[in-house]
Motif scaffolding. Structure first.
Motif, PDB file in Angstrom:
ATOM      1  N   ARG A  83       0.854  -1.192   0.000  1.00  0.00           N
ATOM      2  CA  ARG A  83       0.000   0.000   0.000  1.00  0.00           C
ATOM      3  C   ARG A  83       0.885   1.236   0.000  1.00  0.00           C
ATOM      4  O   ARG A  83       1.958   1.239   0.610  1.00  0.00           O
ATOM      5  CB  ARG A  83      -0.871   0.055   1.258  1.00  0.00           C
ATOM      6  N   PHE A  84       0.417   2.283  -0.680  1.00  0.00           N
ATOM      7  CA  PHE A  84       1.141   3.559  -0.672  1.00  0.00           C
ATOM      8  C   PHE A  84       0.115   4.599  -0.264  1.00  0.00           C
ATOM      9  O   PHE A  84      -0.904   4.765  -0.941  1.00  0.00           O
ATOM     10  CB  PHE A  84       1.705   3.828  -2.072  1.00  0.00           C
ATOM     11  N   ASN A  85       0.354   5.243   0.855  1.00  0.00           N
ATOM     12  CA  ASN A  85      -0.640   6.147   1.441  1.00  0.00           C
ATOM     13  C   ASN A  85      -1.997   5.462   1.574  1.00  0.00           C
ATOM     14  O   ASN A  85      -3.044   6.060   1.318  1.00  0.00           O
ATOM     15  CB  ASN A  85      -0.777   7.423   0.612  1.00  0.00           C
ATOM     16  N   GLY A  86      -1.957   4.186   1.947  1.00  0.00           N
ATOM     17  CA  GLY A  86      -3.196   3.443   2.170  1.00  0.00           C
ATOM     18  C   GLY A  86      -3.866   2.941   0.908  1.00  0.00           C
ATOM     19  O   GLY A  86      -4.832   2.181   0.977  1.00  0.00           O
ATOM     20  N   GLN A  87      -3.374   3.367  -0.268  1.00  0.00           N
ATOM     21  CA  GLN A  87      -4.016   2.973  -1.527  1.00  0.00           C
ATOM     22  C   GLN A  87      -3.426   1.665  -2.032  1.00  0.00           C
ATOM     23  O   GLN A  87      -2.220   1.456  -1.956  1.00  0.00           O
ATOM     24  CB  GLN A  87      -3.783   4.039  -2.610  1.00  0.00           C
ATOM     25  N   GLU A  88      -4.311   0.845  -2.602  1.00  0.00           N
ATOM     26  CA  GLU A  88      -3.871  -0.434  -3.140  1.00  0.00           C
ATOM     27  C   GLU A  88      -3.196  -0.259  -4.495  1.00  0.00           C
ATOM     28  O   GLU A  88      -2.373  -1.066  -4.903  1.00  0.00           O
ATOM     29  CB  GLU A  88      -5.089  -1.340  -3.302  1.00  0.00           C
ATOM     30  N   ARG A  89      -3.608   0.785  -5.221  1.00  0.00           N
ATOM     31  CA  ARG A  89      -3.016   1.096  -6.521  1.00  0.00           C
ATOM     32  C   ARG A  89      -2.770   2.590  -6.598  1.00  0.00           C
ATOM     33  O   ARG A  89      -3.433   3.371  -5.910  1.00  0.00           O
ATOM     34  CB  ARG A  89      -3.964   0.694  -7.658  1.00  0.00           C
ATOM     35  N   LEU A  90      -1.836   2.976  -7.465  1.00  0.00           N
ATOM     36  CA  LEU A  90      -1.609   4.409  -7.667  1.00  0.00           C
ATOM     37  C   LEU A  90      -2.750   4.962  -8.516  1.00  0.00           C
ATOM     38  O   LEU A  90      -3.517   4.204  -9.105  1.00  0.00           O
ATOM     39  CB  LEU A  90      -0.274   4.614  -8.389  1.00  0.00           C
ATOM     40  N   ARG A  91      -2.828   6.294  -8.594  1.00  0.00           N
ATOM     41  CA  ARG A  91      -3.885   6.882  -9.409  1.00  0.00           C
ATOM     42  C   ARG A  91      -3.345   7.812 -10.475  1.00  0.00           C
ATOM     43  O   ARG A  91      -4.096   8.512 -11.130  1.00  0.00           O
ATOM     44  CB  ARG A  91      -4.828   7.672  -8.500  1.00  0.00           C
ATOM     45  N   HIS A  92      -2.015   7.842 -10.619  1.00  0.00           N
ATOM     46  CA  HIS A  92      -1.421   8.832 -11.521  1.00  0.00           C
ATOM     47  C   HIS A  92      -1.456   8.387 -12.974  1.00  0.00           C
ATOM     48  O   HIS A  92      -1.413   9.199 -13.867  1.00  0.00           O
ATOM     49  CB  HIS A  92       0.033   9.087 -11.125  1.00  0.00           C
ATOM     50  N   TRP A  93      -1.485   7.076 -13.198  1.00  0.00           N
ATOM     51  CA  TRP A  93      -1.345   6.554 -14.564  1.00  0.00           C
ATOM     52  C   TRP A  93      -2.561   5.744 -14.909  1.00  0.00           C
ATOM     53  O   TRP A  93      -3.616   5.911 -14.320  1.00  0.00           O
ATOM     54  CB  TRP A  93      -0.065   5.706 -14.669  1.00  0.00           C
ATOM     55  N   SER A  94      -2.391   4.817 -15.888  1.00  0.00           N
ATOM     56  CA  SER A  94      -3.487   3.900 -16.176  1.00  0.00           C
ATOM     57  C   SER A  94      -2.939   2.475 -16.139  1.00  0.00           C
ATOM     58  O   SER A  94      -1.727   2.260 -16.180  1.00  0.00           O
ATOM     59  CB  SER A  94      -4.089   4.225 -17.545  1.00  0.00           C
ATOM     60  N   GLY A  95      -3.843   1.522 -16.052  1.00  0.00           N
ATOM     61  CA  GLY A  95      -3.499   0.095 -16.152  1.00  0.00           C
ATOM     62  C   GLY A  95      -2.382  -0.371 -15.237  1.00  0.00           C
ATOM     63  O   GLY A  95      -2.306   0.036 -14.075  1.00  0.00           O
ATOM     64  N   GLU A  96      -1.520  -1.207 -15.804  1.00  0.00           N
ATOM     65  CA  GLU A  96      -0.440  -1.832 -15.047  1.00  0.00           C
ATOM     66  C   GLU A  96       0.496  -0.822 -14.389  1.00  0.00           C
ATOM     67  O   GLU A  96       1.144  -1.121 -13.397  1.00  0.00           O
ATOM     68  CB  GLU A  96       0.404  -2.717 -15.978  1.00  0.00           C
ATOM     69  N   PHE A 144      11.177  10.211 -18.487  1.00  0.00           N
ATOM     70  CA  PHE A 144      10.000   9.747 -17.751  1.00  0.00           C
ATOM     71  C   PHE A 144       9.299  10.961 -17.160  1.00  0.00           C
ATOM     72  O   PHE A 144       9.866  11.701 -16.350  1.00  0.00           O
ATOM     73  CB  PHE A 144      10.400   8.776 -16.639  1.00  0.00           C
ATOM     74  N   ASN A 145       8.064  11.173 -17.579  1.00  0.00           N
ATOM     75  CA  ASN A 145       7.306  12.339 -17.142  1.00  0.00           C
ATOM     76  C   ASN A 145       6.712  12.092 -15.756  1.00  0.00           C
ATOM     77  O   ASN A 145       5.723  11.379 -15.617  1.00  0.00           O
ATOM     78  CB  ASN A 145       6.199  12.589 -18.171  1.00  0.00           C
ATOM     79  N   ALA A 146       7.333  12.682 -14.740  1.00  0.00           N
ATOM     80  CA  ALA A 146       6.884  12.452 -13.367  1.00  0.00           C
ATOM     81  C   ALA A 146       5.895  13.517 -12.904  1.00  0.00           C
ATOM     82  O   ALA A 146       5.478  13.506 -11.747  1.00  0.00           O
ATOM     83  CB  ALA A 146       8.087  12.412 -12.421  1.00  0.00           C
ATOM     84  N   SER A 147       5.501  14.435 -13.779  1.00  0.00           N
ATOM     85  CA  SER A 147       4.690  15.579 -13.332  1.00  0.00           C
ATOM     86  C   SER A 147       3.365  15.195 -12.668  1.00  0.00           C
ATOM     87  O   SER A 147       2.940  15.903 -11.764  1.00  0.00           O
ATOM     88  CB  SER A 147       4.459  16.559 -14.489  1.00  0.00           C
ATOM     89  N   PRO A 148       2.708  14.088 -13.072  1.00  0.00           N
ATOM     90  CA  PRO A 148       1.450  13.794 -12.376  1.00  0.00           C
ATOM     91  C   PRO A 148       1.639  13.606 -10.872  1.00  0.00           C
ATOM     92  O   PRO A 148       0.665  13.644 -10.131  1.00  0.00           O
ATOM     93  CB  PRO A 148       0.982  12.492 -13.031  1.00  0.00           C
ATOM     94  N   CYS A 149       2.862  13.403 -10.417  1.00  0.00           N
ATOM     95  CA  CYS A 149       3.019  13.161  -8.986  1.00  0.00           C
ATOM     96  C   CYS A 149       3.926  14.178  -8.313  1.00  0.00           C
ATOM     97  O   CYS A 149       4.478  13.920  -7.260  1.00  0.00           O
ATOM     98  CB  CYS A 149       3.462  11.727  -8.734  1.00  0.00           C
ATOM     99  N   THR A 150       4.062  15.380  -8.909  1.00  0.00           N
ATOM    100  CA  THR A 150       4.945  16.386  -8.286  1.00  0.00           C
ATOM    101  C   THR A 150       4.238  17.729  -8.129  1.00  0.00           C
ATOM    102  O   THR A 150       4.792  18.757  -8.486  1.00  0.00           O
ATOM    103  CB  THR A 150       6.205  16.596  -9.145  1.00  0.00           C
ATOM    104  N   PHE A 151       3.042  17.736  -7.619  1.00  0.00           N
ATOM    105  CA  PHE A 151       2.255  18.971  -7.432  1.00  0.00           C
ATOM    106  C   PHE A 151       2.109  19.728  -8.757  1.00  0.00           C
ATOM    107  O   PHE A 151       2.059  20.949  -8.770  1.00  0.00           O
ATOM    108  CB  PHE A 151       2.909  19.949  -6.437  1.00  0.00           C
ATOM    109  N   GLY A 152       2.148  19.036  -9.887  1.00  0.00           N
ATOM    110  CA  GLY A 152       1.992  19.707 -11.171  1.00  0.00           C
ATOM    111  C   GLY A 152       3.268  20.319 -11.726  1.00  0.00           C
ATOM    112  O   GLY A 152       3.262  20.863 -12.824  1.00  0.00           O
ATOM    113  N   ALA A 153       4.381  20.236 -10.991  1.00  0.00           N
ATOM    114  CA  ALA A 153       5.645  20.739 -11.541  1.00  0.00           C
ATOM    115  C   ALA A 153       6.051  19.820 -12.693  1.00  0.00           C
ATOM    116  O   ALA A 153       5.949  18.602 -12.570  1.00  0.00           O
ATOM    117  CB  ALA A 153       6.717  20.750 -10.464  1.00  0.00           C
ATOM    118  N   PRO A 154       6.486  20.395 -13.833  1.00  0.00           N
ATOM    119  CA  PRO A 154       6.783  19.554 -15.005  1.00  0.00           C
ATOM    120  C   PRO A 154       8.127  18.837 -14.884  1.00  0.00           C
ATOM    121  O   PRO A 154       9.058  19.087 -15.637  1.00  0.00           O
ATOM    122  CB  PRO A 154       6.765  20.546 -16.159  1.00  0.00           C
ATOM    123  N   VAL A 155       8.218  17.942 -13.907  1.00  0.00           N
ATOM    124  CA  VAL A 155       9.459  17.222 -13.631  1.00  0.00           C
ATOM    125  C   VAL A 155       9.587  16.019 -14.564  1.00  0.00           C
ATOM    126  O   VAL A 155       8.632  15.267 -14.738  1.00  0.00           O
ATOM    127  CB  VAL A 155       9.506  16.760 -12.162  1.00  0.00           C
TER     128      VAL A 155
END
Ligand SMILES: *[C@@H]1O[C@H](CO)[C@@H](O)[C@H](O)[C@H]1NC(C)=O
Ligand SMILES: *[C@@H]1O[C@H](CO)[C@@H](O)[C@H](O)[C@H]1NC(C)=O
Ligand SMILES: *[C@@H]1O[C@H](CO)[C@@H](O)[C@H](O)[C@H]1NC(C)=O
Length: 514
Positions: free
Chosen positions: A261-274, A360-371
């Motif tokens: 679990r990550f922050n209590g979640q069974e799956r992440l929510r930033h991407w899709s599928g696998e 690798f576009n990490a922006s969905p998980c960095t407060f919207g910063a285009p990292v």
């Protein structure tokens, strides 16, 4: 080859022992002399033990029982407060022609790698809670101390660097998805705060925090910024905001250290599928059953919001004779889905929005910063990435990473992780005047070389014992028991012949089947 022979002869030995064993047991049952009974019992017992010792991996069983994280054990102390201090080497990309670029004299940006600025990281786990289902939750906590002797003359508090203004680039990216009116309002704010496209700060402040007017303004406007000052490593100091839940491995070594679990979640929510799958360990240990040279293993990288694959590449020998399996991140890990279709689920909206290979576009998980993450100097990346700035030299020697894992214990005994942090330029045309960077370009900022080379004595001694002493003791025990069984068999046969020699006819009757 010699292994097969040993196994073959062992099987033969066991068969011989079995035949002799049956015969002797029958004899024992028919001649009630106490001395013989005792001898028979000893023989039966020794043979049983011998068979057990030869056919089971006692060390594996012992490891199964003793590995796993449990409160109030030595393993728990090492896990929660590791006596392992990774070395983090930070290289910054100094934008040496910033002025000429701003004036339009230079069309292409030029960077110069500076550093390394070297730090020792101290980690611990806090807010530890054990759950009934064999899992444990915790938050990571880190602090860093500067290591001058490894920083080869670099003094981060005195050396000044010219770097892209990351808070400004982040705000521009957020504004790109906003209304024109908000964009115009932002233009006024940015002008009022005199936000420039480059910042000139010391290397130390750029890493650990400097006062940035835009960043503070965003913070006071209620954006969830956990830090007062902006610095590229500031978020790594102190207690991490994320709660990780992993399997303790107790009585289930198959899942040792696996994050569930990550922050209590069974799956992440930033991407899709696998790509949303939470899988893998934190990289310090792995379930030994997965370490078979063919299985891909994973490290769960909370700060990248993804798991990173690792594949076996070679055997290696480290620390004066310990054999390990060397794993590396596969070369196609950051490839565009055209090359590596598995990456399609990391593209945010559609496959067209995917970045070129090597990013690798990490922006969905960095407060919207285009990292955007990559290997250092865009190693293994699309050659077009080298066109953005001058001064990068990808080199497998300097920019490739690996991890060394002990196959039976499943613990990492060393390795290097090398990753680069970049910013993508995304700006609305109404705000063109705030930055001259070309829209869509990827600006290298810094890269980190994290390594573990010195292991503490308590871990090394366990590793040495499992690798050498225990295995040797097990082998000796196997042969000693086999010898004792044979000796007992010999004694029994002698006794049996002596006591039964006059009545050998009835003996034949006993042995022959009915
Ligand atoms: C970064 O570049 C600027 C401009 O060329 C230079 O003055 C400064 O000394 C450089 N910083 C380091 C640490 O080399
Ligand atoms: C571990 O055990 C001690 C007492 O033996 C207890 O005080 C502590 O809260 C326990 N820690 C965890 C994380 O359960
Ligand atoms: C284990 O229990 C904890 C606490 O009840 C829960 O948060 C977690 O989701 C459970 N994990 C699994 C794999 O069932």
């Amino acid at each position: 080859m010699s292994m097969d022979k040993t196994i073959g002869s062992t099987v033969k030995h066991q068969q011989q022992l079995k035949i002799g064993y049956k015969k002797q047991m029958k004899t024992c049952l028919r001649s009630p002399s106490w001395g013989l009974v005792l001898l028979c019992a000893t023989f039966a017992f020794t043979v049983t033990i011998t068979v057990v010792v030869w056919t089971t991996d006692l060390i594996k069983i012992a490891l199964n029982e003793n590995m796993g994280i449990e409160n109030n054990t030595a393993g728990y102390d090492i896990w929660s407060n590791p006596p392992i201090y990774p070395i983090v080497q930070v290289y910054l990309f100094n934008y040496t022609n910033a002025d000429a670029f701003a004036k339009g004299i230079d069309k292409k940006l030029r960077v110069q790698e500076v550093g390394p600025y070297v730090y020792r990281e101290y980690t611990e786990k806090v807010n530890i809670v054990f759950h009934d289902n064999g899992t444990v939750s915790y938050q990571g906590k880190s602090s860093f101390s500067f290591v001058p002797e490894l920083s080869v003359g670099h003094q981060p508090r005195h050396e000044r660097v010219i770097m892209p203004n990351i808070p400004l680039l982040s705000a521009l990216s957020v504004m790109k998805d906003n209304f024109l009116l908000a964009q115009i309002a932002f233009l006024a704010v940015a002008r009022g705060l005199e936000a420039e496209q480059f910042v000139r700060v010391t290397a130390h402040d750029f890493m650990w925090g400097y006062d940035d007017p835009l960043f503070s303004a965003a913070a006071t406007m209620g954006h969830a910024m956990p830090y007062k000052k902006f610095g590229i490593l500031a978020s790594r100091v102190g207690v991490r905001k994320d709660t990780v839940t992993m399997y303790t491995g107790k009585r289930n070594l198959q899942k040792l250290g696996m994050v569930t679990r990550f922050n209590g979640q069974e799956r992440l929510r930033h991407w899709s599928g696998e790509c949303n799958r939470i899988d893998g360990t934190d990289g310090t240990m792995f379930p030994p059953n997965l370490l078979d040279r063919n299985t891909t293993i994973y490290i769960f990288q909370g700060n990248m919001c993804r798991r990173l694959p690792l594949q076996y590449t070679e055997d290696a020998v480290i620390l004066g004779g310990i054999p390990v399996l060397r794993y590396r991140v596969p070369r196609n890990t950051f490839d565009n889905p055209d090359v590596n279709p598995e990456n399609a689920c990391f593209c945010h909206q559609d496959v067209e929005s995917c970045l070129p290979s090597g990013l690798f576009n990490a922006s969905p998980c960095t407060f919207g910063a285009p990292v955007v993450m990559s290997f250092p100097h865009f190693y293994l990346g699309d050659p077009a990435l080298q066109e953005i700035v001058d001064g990068l030299n990808p080199d497998p020697e300097k920019h490739d990473g690996y991890i060394d894992i002990h196959q039976e214990l499943g613990v990492s005994l060393g390795g290097r992780s090398r990753l680069q942090f970049n910013m993508m330029v995304r700006k609305p045309s109404a705000l063109n005047q705030l930055a001259d960077f070309a829209d869509g370009s990827v600006l290298p900022i810094a890269w980190f070389d994290t390594s573990v080379e010195d292991l503490p004595k308590e871990i090394l001694s366990v590793v040495y014992h499992v690798t050498f002493t225990t295995r040797r003791v097990e082998k000796i025990m196997q042969y000693v028991l086999l010898a004792v069984s044979c000796a007992l068999l010999y004694v029994l046969v002698r006794r049996f012949r002596n006591s039964r020699s006059p009545a050998s006819n009835s003996d034949a009757g006993i042995v022959a089947p009915i």
